[in-house]
Write a protein that holds these residues in place. Structure first.
Motif, PDB file in Angstrom:
ATOM      1  N   ALA A 121       0.814  -1.209   0.000  1.00 30.69           N
ATOM      2  CA  ALA A 121       0.000   0.000   0.000  1.00 30.69           C
ATOM      3  C   ALA A 121       0.852   1.266   0.000  1.00 30.69           C
ATOM      4  O   ALA A 121       0.366   2.345  -0.326  1.00 30.69           O
ATOM      5  CB  ALA A 121      -0.944   0.006   1.205  1.00 30.69           C
ATOM      6  N   LYS A 132       1.583  -7.407   3.256  1.00 28.29           N
ATOM      7  CA  LYS A 132       0.199  -7.171   2.804  1.00 28.29           C
ATOM      8  C   LYS A 132       0.027  -7.417   1.306  1.00 28.29           C
ATOM      9  O   LYS A 132      -0.684  -6.683   0.611  1.00 28.29           O
ATOM     10  CB  LYS A 132      -0.253  -5.748   3.157  1.00 28.29           C
ATOM     11  CG  LYS A 132      -0.102  -5.369   4.618  1.00 28.29           C
ATOM     12  CD  LYS A 132      -0.575  -3.954   4.874  1.00 28.29           C
ATOM     13  CE  LYS A 132      -0.286  -3.484   6.272  1.00 28.29           C
ATOM     14  NZ  LYS A 132      -0.711  -2.088   6.518  1.00 28.29           N
ATOM     15  N   ASP A 164      -1.719  -9.420  -0.189  1.00 24.73           N
ATOM     16  CA  ASP A 164      -3.105  -9.666  -0.569  1.00 24.73           C
ATOM     17  C   ASP A 164      -3.823  -8.386  -0.982  1.00 24.73           C
ATOM     18  O   ASP A 164      -4.864  -8.435  -1.653  1.00 24.73           O
ATOM     19  CB  ASP A 164      -3.867 -10.336   0.576  1.00 24.73           C
ATOM     20  CG  ASP A 164      -3.715  -9.587   1.891  1.00 24.73           C
ATOM     21  OD1 ASP A 164      -2.561  -9.414   2.334  1.00 24.73           O
ATOM     22  OD2 ASP A 164      -4.732  -9.177   2.478  1.00 24.73           O
ATOM     23  N   LEU A 165      -3.257  -7.217  -0.614  1.00 21.74           N
ATOM     24  CA  LEU A 165      -3.866  -5.938  -0.993  1.00 21.74           C
ATOM     25  C   LEU A 165      -3.413  -5.453  -2.366  1.00 21.74           C
ATOM     26  O   LEU A 165      -3.955  -4.470  -2.872  1.00 21.74           O
ATOM     27  CB  LEU A 165      -3.526  -4.862   0.048  1.00 21.74           C
ATOM     28  CG  LEU A 165      -4.015  -5.095   1.482  1.00 21.74           C
ATOM     29  CD1 LEU A 165      -3.618  -3.911   2.349  1.00 21.74           C
ATOM     30  CD2 LEU A 165      -5.522  -5.327   1.512  1.00 21.74           C
ATOM     31  N   PRO A 194      -3.814  -6.257  -5.544  1.00 17.84           N
ATOM     32  CA  PRO A 194      -4.777  -5.985  -6.617  1.00 17.84           C
ATOM     33  C   PRO A 194      -5.612  -4.729  -6.377  1.00 17.84           C
ATOM     34  O   PRO A 194      -6.085  -4.106  -7.331  1.00 17.84           O
ATOM     35  CB  PRO A 194      -5.668  -7.235  -6.611  1.00 17.84           C
ATOM     36  CG  PRO A 194      -4.856  -8.297  -5.954  1.00 17.84           C
ATOM     37  CD  PRO A 194      -4.036  -7.582  -4.927  1.00 17.84           C
ATOM     38  N   HIS A 195      -5.767  -4.348  -5.110  1.00 13.25           N
ATOM     39  CA  HIS A 195      -6.607  -3.200  -4.770  1.00 13.25           C
ATOM     40  C   HIS A 195      -5.857  -1.876  -4.840  1.00 13.25           C
ATOM     41  O   HIS A 195      -6.484  -0.813  -4.856  1.00 13.25           O
ATOM     42  CB  HIS A 195      -7.187  -3.384  -3.363  1.00 13.25           C
ATOM     43  CG  HIS A 195      -7.915  -4.679  -3.179  1.00 13.25           C
ATOM     44  ND1 HIS A 195      -9.145  -4.936  -3.760  1.00 13.25           N
ATOM     45  CD2 HIS A 195      -7.573  -5.803  -2.503  1.00 13.25           C
ATOM     46  CE1 HIS A 195      -9.534  -6.158  -3.432  1.00 13.25           C
ATOM     47  NE2 HIS A 195      -8.601  -6.703  -2.675  1.00 13.25           N
ATOM     48  N   VAL A 196      -4.523  -1.937  -4.867  1.00 14.00           N
ATOM     49  CA  VAL A 196      -3.725  -0.708  -4.916  1.00 14.00           C
ATOM     50  C   VAL A 196      -2.875  -0.621  -6.183  1.00 14.00           C
ATOM     51  O   VAL A 196      -2.037   0.269  -6.326  1.00 14.00           O
ATOM     52  CB  VAL A 196      -2.823  -0.573  -3.663  1.00 14.00           C
ATOM     53  CG1 VAL A 196      -3.680  -0.383  -2.423  1.00 14.00           C
ATOM     54  CG2 VAL A 196      -1.898  -1.770  -3.503  1.00 14.00           C
ATOM     55  N   GLY A 197      -3.092  -1.551  -7.103  1.00 17.00           N
ATOM     56  CA  GLY A 197      -2.416  -1.493  -8.392  1.00 17.00           C
ATOM     57  C   GLY A 197      -0.929  -1.743  -8.341  1.00 17.00           C
ATOM     58  O   GLY A 197      -0.164  -1.147  -9.116  1.00 17.00           O
TER      59      GLY A 197
END
Length: 261
Positions: A139, A162, A164-165, A167-170
């Motif tokens: 992130a 992290k 796993d995050l 894909p959500h933060v590009g």
């Protein structure tokens, strides 16, 4: 059978528990990583934890509430100053806490010391810890590993946390890990998610390997190097804080327009 168990007959050259430092910027998941280490190893090792915060014991309370260890095994140090001061400049408070913890719960195998959240250059003194982990998270941006610094470049282990995050933060995790490996010239890098069993197993194996090397006398504590000079703003204009070897002086800026270095 657990993976990578410690040899039962491994020679022991020190009675002191391994002290493992965990550093990194605010919010990268240092406390969560420590909780993960405790969950993975608490049935095999006797562990204690020391957390550092400037004015609170919030990280210690988080770990106690997570139930990863007996609450009495988690101690808090309130540094009252820059987080790196208590892990590098004057480590007395942390050393005393580590020694008290080791005495109260002897024999301990491992004491994990968490730095307060700091910048990319934060490192532990080898007078305090035997090995250190520097933590980044996806992130914070995929390019952060390329920015370097003593923690990123020369800590015993760099954790990209992290994942796993991503894909959500590009963020491209493989690229970030490759950048980190290049910055570290091949030193160990682990891409970690507490929800990914294989990455947790890799972290567990790394800790056990370092502990085995420490017990056998093969591990030598390394100093990643002093922090770069950096600026702390205050109502008087601020302080340019230097951690160069042999130079712990604070020079006070005359202007209010000094920027962080």
């Amino acid at each position: 059978m657990p993976e990578n168990p410690l040899p039962e007959t491994a020679p022991t050259t020190t009675a002191r528990p391994l002290r493992l430092g965990v550093a990194g910027p605010v919010g990268v998941g240092k406390s969560s990583l420590i909780a993960t280490v405790c969950r993975a190893l608490a049935t095999e090792l006797e562990i204690g934890v020391i957390t550092n915060d400037i004015y609170t014991d919030e990280d210690a309370r988080f770990l106690r509430s997570a139930g990863v260890l007996e609450p009495e095994r988690i101690r808090a140090v309130e540094t009252g100053a820059c987080p790196h001061t208590a892990i590098r400049d004057d480590v007395t408070a942390n050393l005393l806490a580590a020694e008290d913890l080791a005495a109260d719960f002897a024999p301990l195998d491992l004491v994990v010391i968490e730095s307060g959240g700091d910048n990319l250059t934060a490192t532990f003194s080898p007078a305090l810890v035997d090995a250190q982990i520097f933590v980044l998270d996806v992130a914070g941006g995929g390019d952060v590993a390329r920015k370097g610094g003593p923690g990123i470049g020369r800590a015993d282990l760099l954790v990209v946390n992290k994942t796993d995050l991503a894909p959500h933060v590009g963020v491209d995790v493989e690229r970030m890990v490759a950048d980190a490996s290049a910055a570290r010239e091949g030193r160990a890098v682990i891409a970690l998610s507490r929800t990914d069993e294989s990455s947790v197993a890799a972290l567990r194996a790394w800790v056990l390997d370092v502990l085995a090397a420490y017990r056998s006398g093969a591990h030598v504590a390394q100093d990643p190097g002093p922090m770069a000079p950096h600026f702390h703003a205050d109502e008087d204009g601020g302080v340019l804080h230097s951690h160069a070897d042999g130079d712990h002086a604070h020079s006070h800026a005359d202007d209010h327009d000094v920027v962080a270095r």
